[in-house]
Design an enzyme around this catalytic site. Sequence first.
Site, PDB file in Angstrom:
ATOM      1  N   GLN A   1       0.848  -1.197   0.000  1.00  0.00           N
ATOM      2  CA  GLN A   1       0.000   0.000   0.000  1.00  0.00           C
ATOM      3  C   GLN A   1       0.884   1.248   0.000  1.00  0.00           C
ATOM      4  OE1 GLN A   1      -3.383  -0.531   2.460  1.00  0.00           O
ATOM      5  NE2 GLN A   1      -4.370   1.333   1.803  1.00  0.00           N
ATOM      6  N   ASP A   2       1.208   1.809   1.165  1.00  0.00           N
ATOM      7  CA  ASP A   2       2.184   2.903   1.147  1.00  0.00           C
ATOM      8  C   ASP A   2       3.403   2.491   1.969  1.00  0.00           C
ATOM      9  OD1 ASP A   2       0.935   3.187   3.605  1.00  0.00           O
ATOM     10  OD2 ASP A   2       0.777   5.364   3.509  1.00  0.00           O
ATOM     11  N   PRO A   3       4.522   3.213   1.823  1.00  0.00           N
ATOM     12  CA  PRO A   3       5.760   2.791   2.484  1.00  0.00           C
ATOM     13  C   PRO A   3       5.624   2.777   4.008  1.00  0.00           C
ATOM     14  CG  PRO A   3       6.198   4.491   0.832  1.00  0.00           C
ATOM     15  CD  PRO A   3       4.710   4.428   1.011  1.00  0.00           C
TER      16      PRO A   3
ATOM     17  N   VAL B   1       1.336   3.571  -3.381  1.00  0.00           N
ATOM     18  CA  VAL B   1       1.718   4.964  -3.110  1.00  0.00           C
ATOM     19  C   VAL B   1       3.199   4.920  -2.749  1.00  0.00           C
ATOM     20  CG1 VAL B   1       1.401   6.911  -1.513  1.00  0.00           C
ATOM     21  CG2 VAL B   1      -0.593   5.635  -2.345  1.00  0.00           C
TER      22      VAL B   1
ATOM     23  N   HIS C   1      -0.541   6.742   5.183  1.00  0.00           N
ATOM     24  CA  HIS C   1      -1.447   7.225   4.118  1.00  0.00           C
ATOM     25  C   HIS C   1      -1.422   8.739   3.937  1.00  0.00           C
ATOM     26  CE1 HIS C   1      -2.729   3.147   4.572  1.00  0.00           C
ATOM     27  NE2 HIS C   1      -3.395   3.374   5.690  1.00  0.00           N
TER      28      HIS C   1
END
Length: 223
Positions: free
Chosen positions: A60-62, A122, A131
């Site tokens: 998803q995101d880092p 992302v 997020h």
Amino acid sequence: MNTWKEAIGQEKQQPYFQHILQQVQQARQSGRTIYPPQEEVFSAFRLTEFDQVRVVILGQDPYHGVNQAHGLAFSVKPGIAPPPSLVNIYKELSTDIMGFQTPSHGYLVGWAKQGVLLLNTVLTVEQGLAHSHANFGWETFTDRVIHVLNEQRDHLVFLLWGSHAQKKGQFIDRTKHCVLTSPHPSPLSAHRGFFGCRHFSKTNQYLRHHNLTEINWQLPMTI
């Protein structure tokens, strides 16, 4: 089409992409800590060239903790303890792949170099704020990445863990690629079906069936 430059190079000229880079640059210049470091934002593409991709694992995101993220989904830098989701990935590997030994680190470069694209949807995040860059436009770029892999490549394996990844990959052509889905390996959901999904052996089964080189999921024990 062999390189990412050929496959998605034109994206970098698009206004939306320029806008993403501007927003990230402004965030860095304002003194906020942004992960991963600037030179590692596109590491996934640098380590796994377009024509070398065999498996895609969508994150998803880092990671937003100090010095964890380095541009590969689920991976952390050497010297950083494997986060809970990765611990659960290792648990599943140890039951799925005979002889798999759990390494002491969470550095997944060994997979990337074999053609496993570890792609976050992302590509940047602010320290401590999950997020926080979700609305920067990265999703448009990573949609395009998945789209071009879907169209231009054959017999890829997509591992889609959790509803976010599954929604992201819903347009993938199941007639020419293998799409494996399960709950996310996070401690919140792993027990709902990630444990026991056997995605790693199923990946190799599919690659073998299509006369493609299997992934050696075993990582070095230490880094």
